[in-house]
Design a protein around this motif. Sequence first.
Motif, PDB file in Angstrom:
ATOM      1  N   GLN A  44       0.644  -0.977   0.051  1.00 44.62           N
ATOM      2  CA  GLN A  44       0.089  -0.016   0.186  1.00 44.62           C
ATOM      3  C   GLN A  44       0.785   1.272   0.108  1.00 44.62           C
ATOM      4  O   GLN A  44       0.541   2.244  -0.715  1.00 44.62           O
ATOM      5  CB  GLN A  44      -1.034   0.141   1.405  1.00 44.62           C
ATOM      6  N   GLY A  45       1.972   1.134   0.572  1.00 42.45           N
ATOM      7  CA  GLY A  45       2.843   2.365   0.622  1.00 42.45           C
ATOM      8  C   GLY A  45       3.411   2.706  -0.815  1.00 42.45           C
ATOM      9  O   GLY A  45       3.433   3.815  -0.982  1.00 42.45           O
ATOM     10  N   MET A  46       3.769   1.672  -1.415  1.00 46.17           N
ATOM     11  CA  MET A  46       4.387   1.912  -2.824  1.00 46.17           C
ATOM     12  C   MET A  46       3.248   2.314  -3.640  1.00 46.17           C
ATOM     13  O   MET A  46       3.536   3.206  -4.579  1.00 46.17           O
ATOM     14  CB  MET A  46       4.957   0.652  -3.350  1.00 46.17           C
ATOM     15  N   ALA A  47       1.968   1.915  -3.754  1.00 48.90           N
ATOM     16  CA  ALA A  47       0.777   2.441  -4.198  1.00 48.90           C
ATOM     17  C   ALA A  47       0.587   3.691  -3.869  1.00 48.90           C
ATOM     18  O   ALA A  47       0.296   4.810  -4.852  1.00 48.90           O
ATOM     19  CB  ALA A  47      -0.397   1.422  -3.813  1.00 48.90           C
ATOM     20  N   SER A  97       7.727  -2.462 -15.640  1.00 44.05           N
ATOM     21  CA  SER A  97       8.189  -2.538 -14.174  1.00 44.05           C
ATOM     22  C   SER A  97       7.814  -1.545 -13.336  1.00 44.05           C
ATOM     23  O   SER A  97       7.372  -0.337 -13.988  1.00 44.05           O
ATOM     24  CB  SER A  97       9.783  -2.642 -14.454  1.00 44.05           C
ATOM     25  N   LEU A  98       7.808  -1.746 -12.268  1.00 45.36           N
ATOM     26  CA  LEU A  98       7.348  -0.468 -11.230  1.00 45.36           C
ATOM     27  C   LEU A  98       8.338   0.902 -11.357  1.00 45.36           C
ATOM     28  O   LEU A  98       7.855   1.860 -11.104  1.00 45.36           O
ATOM     29  CB  LEU A  98       7.173  -1.100  -9.680  1.00 45.36           C
ATOM     30  N   LEU A  99       9.504   0.260 -11.235  1.00 47.05           N
ATOM     31  CA  LEU A  99      10.431   1.505 -11.572  1.00 47.05           C
ATOM     32  C   LEU A  99      10.330   2.316 -12.807  1.00 47.05           C
ATOM     33  O   LEU A  99      10.140   3.498 -12.785  1.00 47.05           O
ATOM     34  CB  LEU A  99      12.112   0.836 -11.643  1.00 47.05           C
ATOM     35  N   ARG A 105       5.547   8.403 -14.141  1.00 48.62           N
ATOM     36  CA  ARG A 105       4.657   9.351 -13.246  1.00 48.62           C
ATOM     37  C   ARG A 105       5.520  10.675 -12.893  1.00 48.62           C
ATOM     38  O   ARG A 105       4.656  11.666 -12.900  1.00 48.62           O
ATOM     39  CB  ARG A 105       4.427   8.394 -11.878  1.00 48.62           C
ATOM     40  N   PHE A 106       6.602  10.543 -12.444  1.00 49.69           N
ATOM     41  CA  PHE A 106       7.477  11.734 -12.242  1.00 49.69           C
ATOM     42  C   PHE A 106       7.556  12.714 -13.342  1.00 49.69           C
ATOM     43  O   PHE A 106       7.348  13.862 -13.144  1.00 49.69           O
ATOM     44  CB  PHE A 106       8.912  11.388 -11.761  1.00 49.69           C
ATOM     45  N   ILE A 107       8.020  12.270 -14.327  1.00 48.47           N
ATOM     46  CA  ILE A 107       8.064  13.031 -15.502  1.00 48.47           C
ATOM     47  C   ILE A 107       6.822  13.846 -16.121  1.00 48.47           C
ATOM     48  O   ILE A 107       6.568  14.969 -16.362  1.00 48.47           O
ATOM     49  CB  ILE A 107       8.572  12.389 -16.772  1.00 48.47           C
ATOM     50  N   GLN A 108       5.839  12.918 -15.864  1.00 50.53           N
ATOM     51  CA  GLN A 108       4.056  13.493 -16.475  1.00 50.53           C
ATOM     52  C   GLN A 108       3.739  14.276 -15.254  1.00 50.53           C
ATOM     53  O   GLN A 108       3.298  15.348 -15.607  1.00 50.53           O
ATOM     54  CB  GLN A 108       3.166  12.259 -16.438  1.00 50.53           C
TER      55      GLN A 108
END
Length: 401
Positions: A44-47, A97-99, A105-108
Motif C-alpha cells: 500500500q505504501g508503494m501504491a 516494471s514498477l520503477l 509518473r514523475f516526468i508526467q
Amino acid sequence: MDKPKLWTKDFIMISSTNFFTHVVFYLLMTSIAMYVTTAYHASQGMAGLAVGIFVLASLIARLFAGKYLDKIGRKQMLVGGLIVFLAVMLLHFKADSLLFLMVLRFIQGAMHGVITTAAGAIVADIIPNERRGEGTGYYATSMNLAMAIGPFLGILITRFADFHMIVLVSSIIAFIDLISAILLSVPKPAAANAQAKEMARFKVIDYFEPAAVPISGAVFAVTLAYSSVLSFLSLYAKDIGLTGAATYFFLVYAAALVITRPFTGRWFDERGANVVVYPLFILLIAGFVLLSQAHSGWMLLTAGALIGIGYGTVQSSFQAIAIQLSPPNRKALATSTFFIFLDLASGSGPYLLGTVAGLMDFRMLYLAVSGWVVLCIAVYYSVHGRRAAAGKNKTAAESKF
C-alpha cells in the motif's frame, strides 16, 4: 457601457485545456493505486508513492516554471508541456516494471506543473480586468468539473476494463487537450522582459507569501486527510463490495459542493470564517466516520456528499483567508503559496497514509483519518480561528459605543 466580452474563443480554449488536464490527473489518481497493487503486487505504501510522486513532481516544476515562462513563451511552454505529457502517457503502455512506471509518473507530474503554471498565466492575460472575478470563477469551475468526471471515469473503467483502457482514454483526452492549446492565440504580456529579469534572481520571498503560510499549513493538514479518499477509495470499495456505488462517489461529492457553495460563500463574507469553518469540520468528520462504517451504497454516497461539502468548502474558505491576510500587491503570491502547500499534502499524503494502511484495514484507516480532522480543528484555531474570534468580539464591543 457594455462589458468586454468574456467568452471568447481563447477563453474557451484555455478553460478546456484546464479541464482536460485535470480530467487526466484525477482519472489516473483514482486508478493508479489499484493497478500498482494488482499488476506489480506492491505494498500500500508503494501504491501511495505511485500516486504521490506525480503531485510532488508537479509541485517542484510549478516552483521553477515561472522563472522561464516569459523567456520561453507562455504558449510555447504550454504546448511543449502537453506534447511531453501526451508522449509519456503513451509510454505507459510499455511500463513493464514498477520503477519504469514511477519514472513515467514523475516526468508526467512535472509536465502537469508546467502546463498548469502556463495556463494560469495565460488565462490571467485573457480575462478582461472588468470581469476578473467572474472569469476566474468560470475558469476554476472547469477544474471542479474535472474533479468529478475524472474520478468517475477512473472508477467506471476500472470496473469493466484493465489499466490499458485507462491509458488509452487518458491519451485521447491528452491529445484533445493538446489541440485546444494549439488553437490558442496568446497575448504578449506587458513588461515580460522586466519580469523575466526579476525572476532570474532567486529570493525565497518571491516564491512564498509569509502572511499566507499559517493558513496554508492548515490546508496542508486537512488535505492529508482528503488524499486518503482520492488514493484508496477504489481499493476500499472493492474490499467492502461497493464498487458500483463508488462509481458515483465523486459525482455526488461535486454535486453537493456545487449546490452548497453559493450560500456557504455568502455566509463566509457576511458572518466571518469561524461561523462557516467549524461546522464544515464537523461535516467532514461525520463524512469520514460514515465512510469507515459504510455497509451500503447510500452510506458510501452520503459520506461522499458530507466530505464534498466539508473538504471542498474548507479548502476554498482557507484560500479566501490566505488572500485576505496578504498585502494587496501579493494576492497572487498568496494564492501560489496556498496551492504549494495543498500540492505538497496531495503528493505526500498517499504515501504516508499508504504506509499506515499497511498496518490496518481501510475501515480503521478512515476512522483514524476522522480523528486527524479533529486535530485539524485545533490547527485552524491556533493559526486563524482564535484571531478571527477576537476580531469579531472587538468589533462587537466597539459597536456598543
